[in-house]
Design a protein around this motif. Sequence first.
Motif, short mmCIF file in Angstrom:
data_model
loop_
_atom_site.label_atom_id
_atom_site.label_comp_id
_atom_site.label_asym_id
_atom_site.label_seq_id
_atom_site.Cartn_x
_atom_site.Cartn_y
_atom_site.Cartn_z
N TYR A 208 0.81 -1.21 0.00
CA TYR A 208 0.00 0.00 0.00
C TYR A 208 0.85 1.26 0.00
O TYR A 208 0.60 2.20 -0.73
CB TYR A 208 -0.91 0.04 1.23
N LEU A 209 1.82 1.25 0.88
CA LEU A 209 2.56 2.49 1.12
C LEU A 209 4.06 2.29 0.97
O LEU A 209 4.58 1.21 1.24
CB LEU A 209 2.27 2.99 2.54
N GLU A 210 4.72 3.36 0.57
CA GLU A 210 6.17 3.31 0.53
C GLU A 210 6.70 3.99 1.77
O GLU A 210 6.18 5.03 2.18
CB GLU A 210 6.68 4.07 -0.71
N THR A 211 7.72 3.40 2.35
CA THR A 211 8.24 3.99 3.59
C THR A 211 9.57 4.68 3.31
O THR A 211 10.37 4.24 2.51
CB THR A 211 8.45 2.90 4.63
N GLY B 114 3.13 12.28 5.23
CA GLY B 114 4.50 11.81 5.12
C GLY B 114 4.63 10.44 4.49
O GLY B 114 5.73 9.93 4.31
N LEU B 115 3.51 9.83 4.17
CA LEU B 115 3.56 8.50 3.55
C LEU B 115 3.17 8.62 2.08
O LEU B 115 2.34 9.46 1.71
CB LEU B 115 2.60 7.55 4.26
N ARG B 116 3.78 7.80 1.27
CA ARG B 116 3.45 7.80 -0.16
C ARG B 116 2.88 6.45 -0.54
O ARG B 116 3.21 5.45 0.10
CB ARG B 116 4.72 8.03 -1.00
N THR B 117 2.06 6.45 -1.58
CA THR B 117 1.58 5.14 -2.05
C THR B 117 2.71 4.47 -2.84
O THR B 117 3.58 5.14 -3.38
CB THR B 117 0.36 5.27 -2.97
N ALA B 118 2.67 3.17 -2.87
CA ALA B 118 3.74 2.41 -3.52
C ALA B 118 3.81 2.75 -5.01
O ALA B 118 2.78 2.90 -5.67
CB ALA B 118 3.49 0.93 -3.34
N SER B 119 5.03 2.89 -5.53
CA SER B 119 5.22 3.18 -6.96
C SER B 119 5.45 1.87 -7.71
O SER B 119 5.95 0.90 -7.13
CB SER B 119 6.45 4.06 -7.15
#
Lengths: 206, 111
Positions: A130-133, B10-15
């Motif tokens: 879902y999210l990139e850290t 501060g969080l991004r969705t996965a690329s």
Amino acid sequence: MEPTPVIEPLRALPSFSKRTMPKRSQLEALVALANLAAGDASALEPLYDLFAKDLYGLAAWRSGSAEEAADVVQEVFVRLALQRDRLLEVRDPRAYVLTMGHRITLDQARKKLRRRTVSLEESPALDLAYLETDTSDAERTVDAARAERALSRLPAVQREAIYLHIFLEMTFAAVGRVTRVSTFTAATRVRLGLRRLRRLLGVERR
Amino acid sequence: MKKNHELFAGLRTASPPDDLRDRVLDAARRSAEERTTVDRHEIRRPVGIHHPWVWRAAVLVLLLGHVLVSFWPKPRTELPETLAVRQMRSAEQPEAPEAVALVRVVPLGFP
């Protein structure tokens, strides 16, 4: 014979997506779709650059799997290349592509259920995407890990609606159009999902 | 106490992974090329049949059969000249004349 690029006369651009997608990008997408419809396969590249990230995010949030999300992106672009006849009628390229991605993700989930290899509820926990850290920031890394765990406990429909509304900044009407539900249902999914997420994360609404 | 948008601050969705672009574009281009070489009529025709002569022979046999059935003289069945119709009688009971005798009904006080 060399395909002739065709630029369809631009119709009034829909208002519900201009909030996040600038008119210039919409214009680029419409031109690329028109060129693709005319047989110019190189038009796939700008389309990928414009939509791949949103599509990947949508599929990842719905399925919870990075591998499946990549498959969805590939399938969407293959279908775009195959269904060229319909592309000239597209008015909102972003909504069109996302709707296609939504349907393909659902199809994949149904196939998986038919094969009975893994249930829909189990899949997000297997391969979270879902999210990139940001690993340089320890606090954010913890936040992201907690948020991912909480997200994996939400129903897929709520997770998908939250992604479209919060991350792509789409209106409830646009979320409803992409996921093929009413505006009211889309809003309810977002609201209930966020409420549950707050409970899971232990944060209060301001 | 956070607003909705701040939940993911501060969080991004996965690329998508870097190698996905080439993979996707290659697959889409290949599909586009295949689509241009196979037209709609080609898809509808049974290209999977390995022996086209079998297919053609089957069509010919069906056509011949249709012609034979349509134009072959049909045998005529002769109809009898007269048809005997059996008379039906109701158990040969004589009619009862009393049963049909009319009874005049006169209301009271009527002349």
